[in-house]
Design a protein around this motif. Sequence first.
Motif, mmCIF file in Angstrom:
data_model
loop_
_atom_site.group_PDB
_atom_site.id
_atom_site.type_symbol
_atom_site.label_atom_id
_atom_site.label_comp_id
_atom_site.label_asym_id
_atom_site.label_seq_id
_atom_site.Cartn_x
_atom_site.Cartn_y
_atom_site.Cartn_z
ATOM 1 N N PHE A 45 0.844 -1.197 0.000
ATOM 2 C CA PHE A 45 0.000 0.000 0.000
ATOM 3 C C PHE A 45 0.873 1.237 0.000
ATOM 4 O O PHE A 45 2.069 1.173 0.291
ATOM 5 N N ASP A 46 0.264 2.376 -0.325
ATOM 6 C CA ASP A 46 0.970 3.659 -0.317
ATOM 7 C C ASP A 46 0.829 4.371 1.013
ATOM 8 O O ASP A 46 1.760 4.990 1.503
ATOM 9 N N VAL A 47 -0.389 4.314 1.581
ATOM 10 C CA VAL A 47 -0.709 5.075 2.788
ATOM 11 C C VAL A 47 -1.469 4.181 3.762
ATOM 12 O O VAL A 47 -2.403 3.476 3.375
ATOM 13 N N LEU A 48 -1.063 4.228 5.021
ATOM 14 C CA LEU A 48 -1.786 3.543 6.088
ATOM 15 C C LEU A 48 -2.404 4.625 6.966
ATOM 16 O O LEU A 48 -1.704 5.529 7.430
ATOM 17 N N THR A 49 -3.706 4.544 7.174
ATOM 18 C CA THR A 49 -4.428 5.543 7.963
ATOM 19 C C THR A 49 -4.813 4.963 9.319
ATOM 20 O O THR A 49 -5.306 3.836 9.393
ATOM 21 N N ILE A 50 -4.574 5.751 10.375
ATOM 22 C CA ILE A 50 -4.955 5.318 11.720
ATOM 23 C C ILE A 50 -5.707 6.446 12.429
ATOM 24 O O ILE A 50 -5.540 7.617 12.121
ATOM 25 N N GLU A 51 -6.533 6.054 13.383
ATOM 26 C CA GLU A 51 -7.233 7.017 14.227
ATOM 27 C C GLU A 51 -6.322 7.378 15.395
ATOM 28 O O GLU A 51 -5.725 6.497 16.009
ATOM 29 N N CYS A 52 -6.233 8.670 15.705
ATOM 30 C CA CYS A 52 -5.324 9.097 16.778
ATOM 31 C C CYS A 52 -5.975 9.973 17.841
ATOM 32 O O CYS A 52 -5.370 10.207 18.884
ATOM 33 N N VAL A 53 -7.182 10.460 17.606
ATOM 34 C CA VAL A 53 -7.773 11.409 18.549
ATOM 35 C C VAL A 53 -8.142 10.731 19.861
ATOM 36 O O VAL A 53 -7.791 11.215 20.935
ATOM 37 N N GLU A 54 -8.829 9.611 19.793
ATOM 38 C CA GLU A 54 -9.326 8.943 21.001
ATOM 39 C C GLU A 54 -8.203 8.513 21.938
ATOM 40 O O GLU A 54 -8.379 8.489 23.141
ATOM 41 N N ASN A 55 -7.041 8.142 21.369
ATOM 42 C CA ASN A 55 -5.942 7.654 22.209
ATOM 43 C C ASN A 55 -4.746 8.603 22.210
ATOM 44 O O ASN A 55 -3.645 8.203 22.576
ATOM 45 N N GLN A 56 -4.957 9.854 21.789
ATOM 46 C CA GLN A 56 -3.912 10.886 21.770
ATOM 47 C C GLN A 56 -2.641 10.435 21.035
ATOM 48 O O GLN A 56 -1.525 10.773 21.416
ATOM 49 N N GLY A 57 -2.825 9.638 19.981
ATOM 50 C CA GLY A 57 -1.693 9.225 19.158
ATOM 51 C C GLY A 57 -0.797 8.186 19.792
ATOM 52 O O GLY A 57 0.362 8.028 19.389
ATOM 53 N N ALA A 58 -1.316 7.440 20.756
ATOM 54 C CA ALA A 58 -0.492 6.478 21.494
ATOM 55 C C ALA A 58 0.149 5.411 20.610
ATOM 56 O O ALA A 58 1.195 4.873 20.962
ATOM 57 N N GLU A 59 -0.457 5.115 19.467
ATOM 58 C CA GLU A 59 0.034 4.020 18.632
ATOM 59 C C GLU A 59 0.832 4.482 17.418
ATOM 60 O O GLU A 59 1.250 3.667 16.607
ATOM 61 N N ILE A 60 1.060 5.785 17.293
ATOM 62 C CA ILE A 60 1.746 6.301 16.104
ATOM 63 C C ILE A 60 3.096 5.624 15.909
ATOM 64 O O ILE A 60 3.418 5.146 14.820
ATOM 65 N N GLU A 61 3.906 5.567 16.954
ATOM 66 C CA GLU A 61 5.252 5.008 16.821
ATOM 67 C C GLU A 61 5.213 3.537 16.427
ATOM 68 O O GLU A 61 5.946 3.092 15.535
ATOM 69 N N MET A 62 4.330 2.775 17.072
ATOM 70 C CA MET A 62 4.225 1.346 16.780
ATOM 71 C C MET A 62 3.779 1.117 15.337
ATOM 72 O O MET A 62 4.330 0.270 14.629
ATOM 73 N N VAL A 63 2.802 1.876 14.893
ATOM 74 C CA VAL A 63 2.304 1.721 13.524
ATOM 75 C C VAL A 63 3.365 2.161 12.519
ATOM 76 O O VAL A 63 3.612 1.482 11.518
ATOM 77 N N ALA A 64 4.014 3.279 12.778
ATOM 78 C CA ALA A 64 5.039 3.779 11.854
ATOM 79 C C ALA A 64 6.187 2.783 11.698
ATOM 80 O O ALA A 64 6.818 2.727 10.640
ATOM 81 N N SER A 65 6.422 1.982 12.722
ATOM 82 C CA SER A 65 7.554 1.048 12.678
ATOM 83 C C SER A 65 7.388 -0.039 11.622
ATOM 84 O O SER A 65 8.379 -0.658 11.220
ATOM 85 N N ILE A 66 6.183 -0.307 11.158
ATOM 86 C CA ILE A 66 5.984 -1.364 10.151
ATOM 87 C C ILE A 66 6.033 -0.823 8.728
ATOM 88 O O ILE A 66 6.017 -1.588 7.775
ATOM 89 N N LEU A 67 6.096 0.500 8.579
ATOM 90 C CA LEU A 67 6.063 1.086 7.244
ATOM 91 C C LEU A 67 7.384 0.894 6.509
ATOM 92 O O LEU A 67 8.456 1.006 7.099
ATOM 93 N N LYS A 68 7.263 0.653 5.219
ATOM 94 C CA LYS A 68 8.435 0.618 4.348
ATOM 95 C C LYS A 68 8.827 2.064 4.039
ATOM 96 O O LYS A 68 8.010 2.975 4.170
ATOM 97 N N PRO A 69 10.063 2.310 3.618
ATOM 98 C CA PRO A 69 10.529 3.687 3.392
ATOM 99 C C PRO A 69 9.712 4.501 2.388
ATOM 100 O O PRO A 69 9.689 5.721 2.465
ATOM 101 N N ASP A 70 9.008 3.835 1.481
ATOM 102 C CA ASP A 70 8.213 4.570 0.492
ATOM 103 C C ASP A 70 6.744 4.699 0.887
ATOM 104 O O ASP A 70 5.929 5.214 0.123
ATOM 105 N N GLN A 71 6.384 4.246 2.084
ATOM 106 C CA GLN A 71 5.000 4.317 2.541
ATOM 107 C C GLN A 71 4.798 5.502 3.477
ATOM 108 O O GLN A 71 5.721 5.929 4.166
ATOM 109 N N LYS A 72 3.565 6.006 3.476
ATOM 110 C CA LYS A 72 3.210 7.155 4.307
ATOM 111 C C LYS A 72 2.219 6.731 5.384
ATOM 112 O O LYS A 72 1.507 5.735 5.243
ATOM 113 N N LEU A 73 2.163 7.544 6.434
ATOM 114 C CA LEU A 73 1.203 7.346 7.511
ATOM 115 C C LEU A 73 0.259 8.541 7.530
ATOM 116 O O LEU A 73 0.703 9.688 7.513
ATOM 117 N N CYS A 74 -1.023 8.252 7.545
ATOM 118 C CA CYS A 74 -2.043 9.295 7.660
ATOM 119 C C CYS A 74 -2.662 9.167 9.048
ATOM 120 O O CYS A 74 -3.170 8.101 9.406
#
Length: 160
Positions: A45-74
């Motif tokens: 995929f190109d972009v992985l989208t996650i919800e961050c408001v309810e948990n104040q972005g608690a999972e951003i780092e964990m989710v970003a860790s699985i991304l390949k260098p050409d993938q984006k996080l929304c």
Amino acid sequence: GPAQGAGAEVGTGAFVDEEILGVLGNLDPQAVLGQTLSAFAQLDFDVLTIECVENQGAEIEMVASILKPDQKLCIGVVSHRALQIEQPEEIAALVRKGLKVLPPERLLLSSDCGFGREGMSRTHAYYKMVAIAKGANIVRRELGLPETVIPGTDNRFLIS
């Protein structure tokens, strides 16, 4: 590579809700998220989208860790459940969390999920989108990047 513009969404806000997982048999939210992300890491995929408001972005780092260098996080930076318009400073705080693990060119902003599911009015959605742009501009200013013009802040375009 993926089909042009291919994306994926992890609705983590509700998915790892401890009450829901408790009903399912006291499952560990982080373990469930880890298993889910392991499966997502196998997708193209190109972009992985996650919800961050309810948990104040608690999972951003964990989710970003699985991304390949050409993938984006929304990241979702405004709630689709609450009618209260988020303050740009709240949005900027979530953006800063994302920028701790990804460069600006790999971080996109959106709402948590969509606005239609909860019966939100177009006026509420409009001002939430304006708040996203204002929050992004706060961080752009901090980084020395050019700010985006936001027509929605021009009195000529205000919805009344």
